[in-house]
Write a protein that holds these residues in place. Sequence first.
Motif, PDB file in Angstrom:
ATOM      1  N   ASN A   1      47.480  50.682  47.644  1.00 38.86           N
ATOM      2  CA  ASN A   1      46.522  51.485  48.393  1.00 38.86           C
ATOM      3  C   ASN A   1      46.986  51.642  49.825  1.00 38.86           C
ATOM      4  OD1 ASN A   1      44.431  52.565  47.052  1.00 38.86           O
ATOM      5  ND2 ASN A   1      43.055  50.839  47.323  1.00 38.86           N
ATOM      6  N   ASP A   2      46.854  52.837  50.365  1.00 38.91           N
ATOM      7  CA  ASP A   2      47.232  52.965  51.760  1.00 38.91           C
ATOM      8  C   ASP A   2      46.005  52.912  52.675  1.00 38.91           C
ATOM      9  OD1 ASP A   2      46.161  55.439  51.350  1.00 38.91           O
ATOM     10  OD2 ASP A   2      48.086  56.479  51.324  1.00 38.91           O
ATOM     11  N   ARG A   3      44.864  52.584  52.092  1.00 36.40           N
ATOM     12  CA  ARG A   3      43.672  52.367  52.909  1.00 36.40           C
ATOM     13  C   ARG A   3      42.831  51.296  52.223  1.00 36.40           C
ATOM     14  NH1 ARG A   3      39.571  54.836  50.566  1.00 36.40           N
ATOM     15  NH2 ARG A   3      40.159  55.933  48.695  1.00 36.40           N
ATOM     16  N   PRO A   4      41.906  50.683  52.967  1.00 37.59           N
ATOM     17  CA  PRO A   4      41.094  49.634  52.361  1.00 37.59           C
ATOM     18  C   PRO A   4      40.270  50.165  51.190  1.00 37.59           C
ATOM     19  CG  PRO A   4      40.827  49.655  54.745  1.00 37.59           C
ATOM     20  CD  PRO A   4      41.588  50.885  54.390  1.00 37.59           C
ATOM     21  N   ALA A   5      40.091  49.342  50.182  1.00 38.43           N
ATOM     22  CA  ALA A   5      39.358  49.759  48.985  1.00 38.43           C
ATOM     23  C   ALA A   5      38.123  48.899  48.782  1.00 38.43           C
ATOM     24  CB  ALA A   5      40.264  49.647  47.764  1.00 38.43           C
ATOM     25  N   SER A   6      37.084  49.493  48.225  1.00 40.11           N
ATOM     26  CA  SER A   6      35.897  48.720  47.882  1.00 40.11           C
ATOM     27  C   SER A   6      36.124  48.059  46.530  1.00 40.11           C
ATOM     28  CB  SER A   6      34.682  49.637  47.818  1.00 40.11           C
ATOM     29  OG  SER A   6      34.805  50.511  46.723  1.00 40.11           O
ATOM     30  N   ALA A   7      35.287  47.067  46.216  1.00 42.34           N
ATOM     31  CA  ALA A   7      35.395  46.387  44.928  1.00 42.34           C
ATOM     32  C   ALA A   7      35.233  47.382  43.777  1.00 42.34           C
ATOM     33  CB  ALA A   7      34.355  45.280  44.832  1.00 42.34           C
ATOM     34  N   ASP A   8      34.367  48.370  43.964  1.00 41.89           N
ATOM     35  CA  ASP A   8      34.177  49.404  42.930  1.00 41.89           C
ATOM     36  C   ASP A   8      35.458  50.183  42.663  1.00 41.89           C
ATOM     37  OD1 ASP A   8      31.471  48.953  42.435  1.00 41.89           O
ATOM     38  OD2 ASP A   8      30.903  50.112  44.212  1.00 41.89           O
ATOM     39  N   GLU A   9      36.142  50.520  43.757  1.00 42.42           N
ATOM     40  CA  GLU A   9      37.387  51.273  43.599  1.00 42.42           C
ATOM     41  C   GLU A   9      38.448  50.445  42.885  1.00 42.42           C
ATOM     42  OE1 GLU A   9      37.643  54.369  47.305  1.00 42.42           O
ATOM     43  OE2 GLU A   9      37.590  52.245  47.793  1.00 42.42           O
ATOM     44  N   VAL A  10      38.506  49.160  43.242  1.00 39.77           N
ATOM     45  CA  VAL A  10      39.447  48.261  42.564  1.00 39.77           C
ATOM     46  C   VAL A  10      39.097  48.176  41.080  1.00 39.77           C
ATOM     47  CG1 VAL A  10      40.243  45.854  42.389  1.00 39.77           C
ATOM     48  CG2 VAL A  10      39.951  46.901  44.643  1.00 39.77           C
ATOM     49  N   TYR A  11      37.817  48.069  40.810  1.00 32.20           N
ATOM     50  CA  TYR A  11      37.321  47.992  39.441  1.00 32.20           C
ATOM     51  C   TYR A  11      37.730  49.232  38.636  1.00 32.20           C
ATOM     52  CZ  TYR A  11      33.790  48.246  35.736  1.00 32.20           C
ATOM     53  OH  TYR A  11      33.152  48.368  34.534  1.00 32.20           O
ATOM     54  N   MET A  12      37.541  50.416  39.237  1.00 32.42           N
ATOM     55  CA  MET A  12      37.895  51.668  38.564  1.00 32.42           C
ATOM     56  C   MET A  12      39.405  51.756  38.304  1.00 32.42           C
ATOM     57  SD  MET A  12      35.069  53.066  38.001  1.00 32.42           S
ATOM     58  CE  MET A  12      35.657  54.624  37.311  1.00 32.42           C
ATOM     59  N   GLU A  13      40.160  51.307  39.285  1.00 32.44           N
ATOM     60  CA  GLU A  13      41.617  51.358  39.149  1.00 32.44           C
ATOM     61  C   GLU A  13      42.098  50.405  38.046  1.00 32.44           C
ATOM     62  OE1 GLU A  13      43.871  53.381  40.381  1.00 32.44           O
ATOM     63  OE2 GLU A  13      45.598  52.255  39.615  1.00 32.44           O
ATOM     64  N   LEU A  14      41.473  49.240  37.981  1.00 34.21           N
ATOM     65  CA  LEU A  14      41.806  48.300  36.902  1.00 34.21           C
ATOM     66  C   LEU A  14      41.537  48.939  35.551  1.00 34.21           C
ATOM     67  CD1 LEU A  14      40.248  45.009  38.333  1.00 34.21           C
ATOM     68  CD2 LEU A  14      42.655  45.315  37.770  1.00 34.21           C
ATOM     69  N   LYS A  15      40.394  49.600  35.487  1.00 33.11           N
ATOM     70  CA  LYS A  15      39.982  50.253  34.258  1.00 33.11           C
ATOM     71  C   LYS A  15      41.016  51.298  33.835  1.00 33.11           C
ATOM     72  CE  LYS A  15      35.429  51.247  32.459  1.00 33.11           C
ATOM     73  NZ  LYS A  15      34.094  51.732  32.825  1.00 33.11           N
ATOM     74  N   SER A  16      41.475  52.085  34.804  1.00 35.63           N
ATOM     75  CA  SER A  16      42.434  53.130  34.478  1.00 35.63           C
ATOM     76  C   SER A  16      43.790  52.541  34.097  1.00 35.63           C
ATOM     77  CB  SER A  16      42.565  54.138  35.630  1.00 35.63           C
ATOM     78  OG  SER A  16      43.370  53.595  36.643  1.00 35.63           O
ATOM     79  N   ARG A  17      44.014  51.275  34.442  1.00 34.63           N
ATOM     80  CA  ARG A  17      45.240  50.612  34.006  1.00 34.63           C
ATOM     81  C   ARG A  17      45.049  49.878  32.685  1.00 34.63           C
ATOM     82  NH1 ARG A  17      48.295  47.762  39.040  1.00 34.63           N
ATOM     83  NH2 ARG A  17      48.258  49.511  40.481  1.00 34.63           N
ATOM     84  N   GLY A  18      43.860  50.027  32.129  1.00 36.13           N
ATOM     85  CA  GLY A  18      43.590  49.403  30.848  1.00 36.13           C
ATOM     86  C   GLY A  18      43.231  47.931  30.941  1.00 36.13           C
TER      87      GLY A  18
END
Length: 142
Positions: free
Chosen positions: A31-48
């Motif tokens: 990430n090139d900017r700070p992320a919220s826990a929700d965003e991290v959660y969504m990104e994890l999801k998209s990585r399966g």
Amino acid sequence: MEKAELNKEIRASGLKSTKSRCAILDILKQNDRPASADEVYMELKSRGISLNISTVYRTLDAMTEKNLVKKLSITGESKALFELNAIGHKHYLVCLGCRKTMAIEGCPLESFERELAEETDFVIEGHKLDIYGYCPECRNKT
Ligand SMILES: [Zn+2]
Ligand SMILES: [Zn+2]
């Protein structure tokens, strides 16, 4: 990012290296900017990787405690944001038009510091560098 390197960083902080911690660290690094826990959660999801949101919070908190991650509370923003804790060592590209900031990957001055230390016999403790300009959107406005 190399798995082995992520593992090493997590263990160096005193945490046990797990798959979910590695994945979260990797996401924050990319990430090139700070992320919220929700965003991290969504990104994890998209990585399966399916973790529940409370695990994501707990993991981020554990990593914050170990100074691997920095928790930012921004005024007017209800959610806490997380970013890598690059202690005093992050460079930003700043748009003079819209004030958007982007972290620059890596540090272009590492080898310069070493050379300078050798030349001057200084013990170098750090440096500051921000780069200013206009982002593509602002540049196209004129
Ligand atoms: Zn701009
Ligand atoms: Zn630097």
